[in-house]
Structure formats: C-alpha cells, structure tokens
Motif scaffolding. Sequence first.
Motif, PDB file in Angstrom:
ATOM      1  N   PHE A  92       0.811  -1.217   0.000  1.00  0.00           N
ATOM      2  CA  PHE A  92       0.000   0.000   0.000  1.00  0.00           C
ATOM      3  C   PHE A  92       0.845   1.267   0.000  1.00  0.00           C
ATOM      4  CE2 PHE A  92      -2.155   3.404   2.342  1.00  0.00           C
ATOM      5  CZ  PHE A  92      -3.215   3.621   1.483  1.00  0.00           C
ATOM      6  N   GLN A  93       1.855   1.330   0.868  1.00  0.00           N
ATOM      7  CA  GLN A  93       2.649   2.561   0.969  1.00  0.00           C
ATOM      8  C   GLN A  93       3.401   2.855  -0.322  1.00  0.00           C
ATOM      9  OE1 GLN A  93       4.983   2.095   4.520  1.00  0.00           O
ATOM     10  NE2 GLN A  93       3.272   2.613   5.844  1.00  0.00           N
ATOM     11  N   LEU A 129       0.877   4.003  -2.882  1.00  0.00           N
ATOM     12  CA  LEU A 129       0.424   5.341  -2.529  1.00  0.00           C
ATOM     13  C   LEU A 129       1.441   6.394  -2.975  1.00  0.00           C
ATOM     14  CD1 LEU A 129      -1.639   7.175  -1.131  1.00  0.00           C
ATOM     15  CD2 LEU A 129      -0.403   6.788   0.998  1.00  0.00           C
ATOM     16  N   LEU A 141       0.649   9.329  -5.635  1.00  0.00           N
ATOM     17  CA  LEU A 141       0.821  10.742  -5.309  1.00  0.00           C
ATOM     18  C   LEU A 141       1.826  11.422  -6.228  1.00  0.00           C
ATOM     19  CD1 LEU A 141       0.708  10.586  -1.414  1.00  0.00           C
ATOM     20  CD2 LEU A 141      -1.071  11.400  -2.966  1.00  0.00           C
TER      21      LEU A 141
END
Length: 151
Positions: free
Chosen positions: A32-33, A36, A40
């Motif tokens: 997820f990180q 993400l 972004l």
Amino acid sequence: KSVLLLVGGLAVGYLSGPERFAPVAPLFVGLFQGLLVLFLLELGLVAARRLRDVRTAGPFLVGFAIAMPIVDGVIGASVGTVAGLSIGGATVLGVLAASASYIAAPAAVRLALPEANPSLYLTAVLGVTFPLNLAVGIPLIAEVARIVHGG
C-alpha cells in the motif's frame, strides 16, 4: 459501484478476522505505501503540468480552493471540541475535514462528473489547497481548536 465495493470490502475484512487476513496482509498492507507514493507522484506530475490552467479558470476557483478547506477545518475543529475531543483530537478532526478536498474529492469528482476537466480540479487541489493547508491551514486549525476549547 465504488462505495458498494468499499463497504463490501470492509464487511469481508471484518467477518474474516485478523487470523484469516494475515496471509494476504503483505499484499494489502505491505504494498500500500509504495503504491500510494507512486499514485501521489503521478498526481503531482499532472498538477505541475497543468498549473497554468488554474490561472485561466479564474479567481473563483482559486478563491474556492483557498476558502473552503479553511471553512471546513474550522467547522471540524469546532465540532470536535463540542463532541468532547481534546485540543489535539479536535485539531486532527479539523485537519481531516480541511484535507477532504484533496483526499476524497478528486476521486469523487472523477466518478460523479466524468466530463469535468481533471487539470482544473487536480491542480487546484494539489497546487493551491495542499500547500496552503501545510503552511497556513494546520496552524490556523490548531489555534481555532485551542480557542474553542477555551485554552
């Protein structure tokens, strides 16, 4: 559709419990990180390429991108205080209310208004609102929470 999938995913996660989630956690938590960050970065590139589009959209868009998050943040901090949250808790609620415009709004606009110009709403959110919240919004919301809290 997306809300149904989100609620369905929450229900499945709740019903399956932590022990059944553990085998798939590396896929959903670990990745997820990184995803993400990539998401972004891509949004930032889109916003940077289209920054001049915000100027051509007129002062209303820029004014809205400045005023609405501050209004939402002040309301969030005030409601948090009335609900009994600490100064820090009310500040966090206010910051979340102010940041909803760049967390959830772009996805909601994309789904609800597919004909909307993404260069305008993404650039206003990431080029105007986000930096404003970092520089002015968070300290202002913290001060509002402190004042409303009586401290």
